[in-house]
Enzyme design. Structure first.
Site, PDB file in Angstrom:
ATOM      1  NE  ARG A 153      -4.649   0.434 -35.058  1.00  0.00           N
ATOM      2  CZ  ARG A 153      -5.160   1.658 -35.190  1.00  0.00           C
ATOM      3  NH1 ARG A 153      -6.312   1.948 -34.587  1.00  0.00           N
ATOM      4  NH2 ARG A 153      -4.536   2.584 -35.887  1.00  0.00           N
ATOM      5  CE  LYS A 177      -1.619   1.362 -33.214  1.00  0.00           C
ATOM      6  NZ  LYS A 177      -0.501   1.335 -34.183  1.00  0.00           N
ATOM      7  CG  HIS A 248      -2.913  -5.173 -39.220  1.00  0.00           C
ATOM      8  ND1 HIS A 248      -3.503  -4.481 -38.162  1.00  0.00           N
ATOM      9  CD2 HIS A 248      -2.160  -4.258 -39.882  1.00  0.00           C
ATOM     10  CE1 HIS A 248      -3.115  -3.223 -38.199  1.00  0.00           C
ATOM     11  NE2 HIS A 248      -2.305  -3.061 -39.232  1.00  0.00           N
ATOM     12  NE  ARG A 251      -5.797  -0.960 -39.098  1.00  0.00           N
ATOM     13  CZ  ARG A 251      -6.460   0.105 -38.633  1.00  0.00           C
ATOM     14  NH1 ARG A 251      -7.736  -0.011 -38.326  1.00  0.00           N
ATOM     15  NH2 ARG A 251      -5.862   1.268 -38.498  1.00  0.00           N
ATOM     16  CG  HIS A 274      -4.575   5.456 -40.570  1.00  0.00           C
ATOM     17  ND1 HIS A 274      -4.657   5.029 -41.874  1.00  0.00           N
ATOM     18  CD2 HIS A 274      -4.240   4.355 -39.841  1.00  0.00           C
ATOM     19  CE1 HIS A 274      -4.384   3.740 -41.941  1.00  0.00           C
ATOM     20  NE2 HIS A 274      -4.143   3.309 -40.721  1.00  0.00           N
ATOM     21  CE1 TYR A 283      -4.303  -0.655 -46.069  1.00  0.00           C
ATOM     22  CE2 TYR A 283      -4.310   1.521 -45.089  1.00  0.00           C
ATOM     23  CZ  TYR A 283      -4.193   0.154 -44.957  1.00  0.00           C
ATOM     24  OH  TYR A 283      -3.954  -0.399 -43.733  1.00  0.00           O
TER      25      TYR A 283
END
Length: 302
Positions: A153, A177, A248, A251, A274, A283
């Site tokens: 990110r 995150k 993004h 990404r 993730h 994806y």
């Protein structure tokens, strides 16, 4: 202007937001989103025990009637459930109405991403712009190379320090995150861009008061994510046909192109940071949709 909350309700909301930030490690962006959603929910609540299931349902129904997207309603419902669970644990309410709140599941959006050829054209153009060794051009090339090579990110990229780089292994230590740490790797083109930046670009911009950031702004401070976003937008719009999807989008492109090249889904999950495999599985839908297009165009019985 945001609505004025009842004093006790406003105090509870502020304490909940501090809990998110300090105890659960949520980012400032996430905390702002919770504040916005919950302020709307609590606008007509004078005391937290009034917050029951019908109130939650009416709030979501009002959002639906105003045209809110399914993803927005799902996010608001998740914020409400997190808040009511915290309020129950902290003794502010006796039951948790959010536990019975059902929200529409968002339909996974298929992100528009540049093709591999378009991504290569973006990077080639940036490389040509950096050929003369101008420091900002070298930095901008590195921004593009690392975003596409690693799928990080933009905020993660701008947060990197010099000691997060393992040049021997061509790897970066990334804090994502929820303060989750992961290692991502990059290839030879990104390595070349990194070496040029460290050898000649960064030394030209660094100041005595500069932080140990890998990427620096023109005045020697840590590169602002907004500047990095502008770099990506300018680079994408300079290539005819490439979608202007921002950082993004690179990404998304990194994940999509790796899966199209045969990468294992679990590896892509680790690369992107993730927490759930289901997030990465989006994806696979992208690649299947592309296969459908090719099949319809090429197969005689499509």
């Amino acid at each position: 202007m945001p609505p004025q909350l009842a004093p006790g309700v406003a105090e509870a909301l502020e304490e909940f937001l501090r809990h998110l930030e300090l105890e659960r490690g949520r980012s400032p962006h996430t905390v702002r989103a919770y504040r916005a959603d919950l302020t709307g929910l609590l606008a007509d609540v004078t005391d937290l025990p009034e917050l029951d299931l019908p109130v939650l349902r009416r709030w979501l129904a009002a959002g639906h009637g105003a045209g809110a997207a399914r993803s927005t309603l799902a996010r608001r419902a998740a914020a409400a459930r997190t808040f009511t669970a915290w309020a129950r644990r902290s003794g502010r309410i006796t039951t948790d109405p959010g536990a019975r709140l059902v929200s529409p599941r968002p339909r996974p959006a298929l992100p528009d991403v540049p093709t591999a050829a378009e991504a290569a054209a973006v990077l080639d153009a940036a490389g040509s712009g950096a050929a003369e060794g101008e420091p900002v051009a070298l930095r901008d090339l590195l921004v593009l190379e690392l975003l596409y090579a690693t799928g990080v990110r933009v905020a993660e990229l701008c947060s990197l320090d010099l000691d997060d780089v393992d040049g021997d292994r061509r790897a970066l230590r990334v804090i994502g995150k929820g303060d989750r740490e992961r290692t991502v790797v990059y290839g030879v083109p990104a390595e070349a861009a990194l070496r040029r930046w460290l050898d000649t670009g960064r030394p030209a911009l660094v100041r005595s008061e500069s932080p140990p950031a890998l990427l620096l702004g023109a005045r020697g401070g840590r590169l602002d994510p907004r500047v990095a976003r502008d770099v990506v937008h300018r680079a994408l719009t300079a290539v005819p046909g490439a979608p202007d999807v921002g950082p993004h989008g690179l990404r998304h492109a990194a994940a999509t192109h790796m899966l199209e090249g045969g990468a294992d889904l679990r590896y892509v999950q680790e690369l992107l940071g993730h927490a759930k495999l289901a997030t990465t599985q989006l994806y696979t839908h992208v690649t299947v949709e592309r296969l459908k297009v090719v099949h319809e165009q090429a197969h005689p019985r499509a």
